[in-house]
Design an enzyme around this catalytic site. Structure first.
Site, PDB file in Angstrom:
ATOM      1  N   ARG A 192       0.843  -1.064  -0.036  1.00  0.00           N
ATOM      2  CA  ARG A 192       0.036   0.006   0.043  1.00  0.00           C
ATOM      3  C   ARG A 192       0.858   1.240  -0.056  1.00  0.00           C
ATOM      4  NH1 ARG A 192      -3.403  -2.354   4.368  1.00  0.00           N
ATOM      5  NH2 ARG A 192      -5.330  -3.197   3.431  1.00  0.00           N
ATOM      6  N   ASP A 219       6.597  -6.517   3.758  1.00  0.00           N
ATOM      7  CA  ASP A 219       6.757  -7.683   3.056  1.00  0.00           C
ATOM      8  C   ASP A 219       6.179  -7.381   1.592  1.00  0.00           C
ATOM      9  OD1 ASP A 219       6.730 -10.230   2.621  1.00  0.00           O
ATOM     10  OD2 ASP A 219       5.047 -10.829   3.891  1.00  0.00           O
ATOM     11  N   HIS A 265       4.887 -12.988   8.407  1.00  0.00           N
ATOM     12  CA  HIS A 265       5.700 -11.596   8.457  1.00  0.00           C
ATOM     13  C   HIS A 265       5.594 -11.169  10.038  1.00  0.00           C
ATOM     14  CE1 HIS A 265       5.651  -7.197   6.776  1.00  0.00           C
ATOM     15  NE2 HIS A 265       6.793  -7.421   7.568  1.00  0.00           N
ATOM     16  N   ASP A 287      -0.336  -0.769   8.005  1.00  0.00           N
ATOM     17  CA  ASP A 287      -0.168   0.357   6.982  1.00  0.00           C
ATOM     18  C   ASP A 287      -1.428   1.052   6.738  1.00  0.00           C
ATOM     19  OD1 ASP A 287      -1.173  -1.672   5.528  1.00  0.00           O
ATOM     20  OD2 ASP A 287       0.401  -1.786   4.032  1.00  0.00           O
ATOM     21  N   ASP A 288      -2.593   0.583   7.062  1.00  0.00           N
ATOM     22  CA  ASP A 288      -3.875   1.091   6.861  1.00  0.00           C
ATOM     23  C   ASP A 288      -4.396   2.003   8.028  1.00  0.00           C
ATOM     24  OD1 ASP A 288      -4.397  -0.863   8.009  1.00  0.00           O
ATOM     25  OD2 ASP A 288      -6.070  -1.625   6.696  1.00  0.00           O
ATOM     26  N   ASP A 366      -4.731 -13.333  14.228  1.00  0.00           N
ATOM     27  CA  ASP A 366      -5.692 -12.669  15.427  1.00  0.00           C
ATOM     28  C   ASP A 366      -6.531 -13.474  15.896  1.00  0.00           C
ATOM     29  OD1 ASP A 366      -6.513 -12.948  12.828  1.00  0.00           O
ATOM     30  OD2 ASP A 366      -7.434 -10.672  12.764  1.00  0.00           O
ATOM     31  N   SER A 397      -8.657  -9.281   3.533  1.00  0.00           N
ATOM     32  CA  SER A 397     -10.031  -9.557   4.318  1.00  0.00           C
ATOM     33  C   SER A 397     -11.168  -9.223   3.338  1.00  0.00           C
ATOM     34  CB  SER A 397     -10.297  -9.028   5.658  1.00  0.00           C
ATOM     35  OG  SER A 397     -10.227  -7.607   5.479  1.00  0.00           O
TER      36      SER A 397
END
Length: 523
Positions: A192, A219, A265, A287-288, A366, A397
């Site tokens: 991203r 990654d 990762h 990163d989001d 998670d 997702s």
């Protein structure tokens, strides 16, 4: 001790003034020098006794008398000089003692407030562990101990007390320095280029590059994203996951290849933080995510709580039910315990990683964290109003929950000085007693009462009770909160209780009183 030294200085000053007064009176009123029995008398044994100092004819030798008086004055001045030196020595030690006492009082206050400001230490490249940092700080903060050279037992005792105070203050200072822990921010990145939005906010709100180093672990090998990260220069540390190969998975899991790579990762990146960079804790963001202005303040304040309470295993910046209508905008400082692992900006200790790393999953890390085998009845801290929001709709997702829930999460905009607050109420023993009492003393109402609202007075709190998996899901959907459960735990739930706002009223969606455990079959 200070009062005792003050009295000593005042007495010394009085003696000095009295001595000079007596000396002046003595010299002024001294009779003339002459022969014994002739209207005067010299001091016994002096050179002037029996007329020495007179010239022939009985005249006084004025030059000799002046010289003699000058010699006597010089002797007296020498004595006074010694006395002044002793007074000055005591005054200096008194001032030093006052300074020591003031620093100790200030340091004690700092410990109580939980705010410590020490000179930061750059953590990257790899730094020593916390113990080595503490030893280094001790070496740099040592100062020579000055003592009073005196034969007086009183002064020797005072010198010993001063040394003890300085040593005590040095130990306290070392203890305070060790609490100024480095909290690195690990940004998990892939492909991203919008990672720039995340990094811009982190750098904008970061109060100290030394105390909050940003490590971006990438990654995927995406060149354009790598260029964006590298453009920040030494403001961030850019590391790259070396293994970019596909992972062999079962045929039915081929569509989940991305989840396997993410788990791989995470494992590599966290090992870098704890093993290569030798850090004691980390805050993980993806990163989001965009962070709130008090993001760093939040984690700084909660680090000691996480460190001291073994019933906690993470601190999260995220509220799964943090939509605008479900949170109280006037309660930006409100924090909760939760049995549900929230993620999305969370703090992890090295000791916890040592426990998890040996059994880290191949995928779906998670949800794996939410299994009872990992959670072990431990909880996380989460806020009323989220300190992160996600802007990444597209990902592995495929936007799950994003359009329905995540895009509406409210990001906190008010800076809360958490480090100046007493957060000990979050410790399990204190929290449970107060929270359970508040929940089960709240009036029990039906959903219809909340939806119609006419018969309810005030802003709550009110309690809605569920007794089964199905009743929980029905009530959650009707009240607008997330209805899914992981290993039987509802999102944001603590002891089965979900707290939120509904049409301006505080509501507890709760199991019957006397709850004991989660039912994993409810997943």
């Amino acid at each position: 001790m200070v009062r005792k030294k003050g009295s000593l200085i005042l007495c010394s000053a009085f003696l000095f003034v009295a001595w000079n007064a007596l000396l002046l009176l003595y010299l002024w009123g001294r009779p003339p020098i002459g022969r014994h029995g002739e209207g005067g008398g010299a001091e016994p044994g002096g050179k002037e006794e029996w007329g020495v100092g007179r010239e022939k004819g009985g005249q006084i030798n004025l030059a000799g008398e002046v010289i003699r008086l000058a010699e006597e004055v010089e002797i007296q001045l020498e004595t006074q000089k010694k006395l002044l030196k002793q007074i000055e020595s005591h005054r200096a030690e008194w001032a030093r003692q006052k300074d020591v006492g003031k620093r100790e009082t200030d340091n004690t206050k700092v410990v109580k407030d939980g705010v410590v400001h020490q000179p930061p230490k750059p953590p990257l490249p790899p730094i020593d562990n916390a113990d080595n940092r503490d030893q280094s700080e001790v070496k740099h903060t040592q100062k020579p101990v000055h003592t009073v050279a005196s034969d007086s037992k009183l002064e020797q005792h005072e010198a010993i007390e001063i040394k003890e105070e300085i040593v005590k203050n040095k130990i306290l200072g070392t203890s305070l320095a060790s609490t100024e822990v480095v909290i690195p921010i690990l940004v998990i990145a892939c492909d991203r280029v919008t990672v720039k939005r995340s990094l811009d906010r982190l750098i904008q709100y970061r109060p100290s590059p030394e105390l909050y180093p940003i490590i971006v672990s990438q990654d995927c090998g995406h060149a354009e994203t790598a260029r964006v990260i590298s453009s920040y220069g030494d403001q961030v540390t850019h590391i790259s996951q070396p293994d970019l190969s596909d992972i062999r998975v079962r045929p039915e899991h081929r569509k989940f290849q991305g989840y396997y790579k993410i788990a791989r990762h995470y494992r590599w990146a966290l090992n870098q933080v704890f093993n290569t960079f030798s850090q004691s804790t980390v805050v993980i963001v993806e990163d989001d995510l965009e962070v709130a202005p008090d993001f760093f303040e939040y984690f700084r304040a909660l680090y000691p709580i996480l460190r001291s309470d073994p019933t906690l295993w993470c601190v999260s910046a995220w509220n799964d039910n943090g939509r605008d209508a479900l949170v109280d905008p006037s309660k930006a400082e409100l924090l909760y315990r939760t049995d549900f692992f929230p993620g999305l900006g969370w703090m992890l200790l090295r000791e916890m990683w040592d426990e998890l790393e040996v059994k880290w999953p191949l995928a779906f890390w998670d949800d794996w964290m939410r299994h009872p085998e990992q959670r072990k009845d431990r909880s996380c801290i989460r806020p009323e109003i989220s300190r992160t929001i996600t802007f990444g709709r597209k990902g592995v997702s495929l936007g799950q929950f994003f359009d329905q829930y995540l895009r509406y999460i409210k990001l906190n905009t008010e800076f809360v000085p958490f480090t100046k607050q007493d957060l000990s109420y979050l410790l399990k023993e204190k929290y449970d007693e107060k929270f359970i009492k508040e929940v089960y003393s709240a009036p029990l109402v039906k959903i219809e009462d909340l939806q119609q609202g006419g018969s309810l007075k005030g802003s709550g709190p009110y309690r809605v009770q569920y007794s089964s998996r199905d009743s929980f899901k029905v009530f959650a959907r009707n009240l607008g909160v997330m209805d899914d459960l992981k290993s039987g735990v509802p999102r944001t739930g603590y002891r089965g209780i979900v707290s939120f706002l509904y049409r301006g009223r505080r509501v507890f969606l709760a199991p019957p009183e006397g709850w004991t455990h989660y039912d994993i079959s409810w997943s």
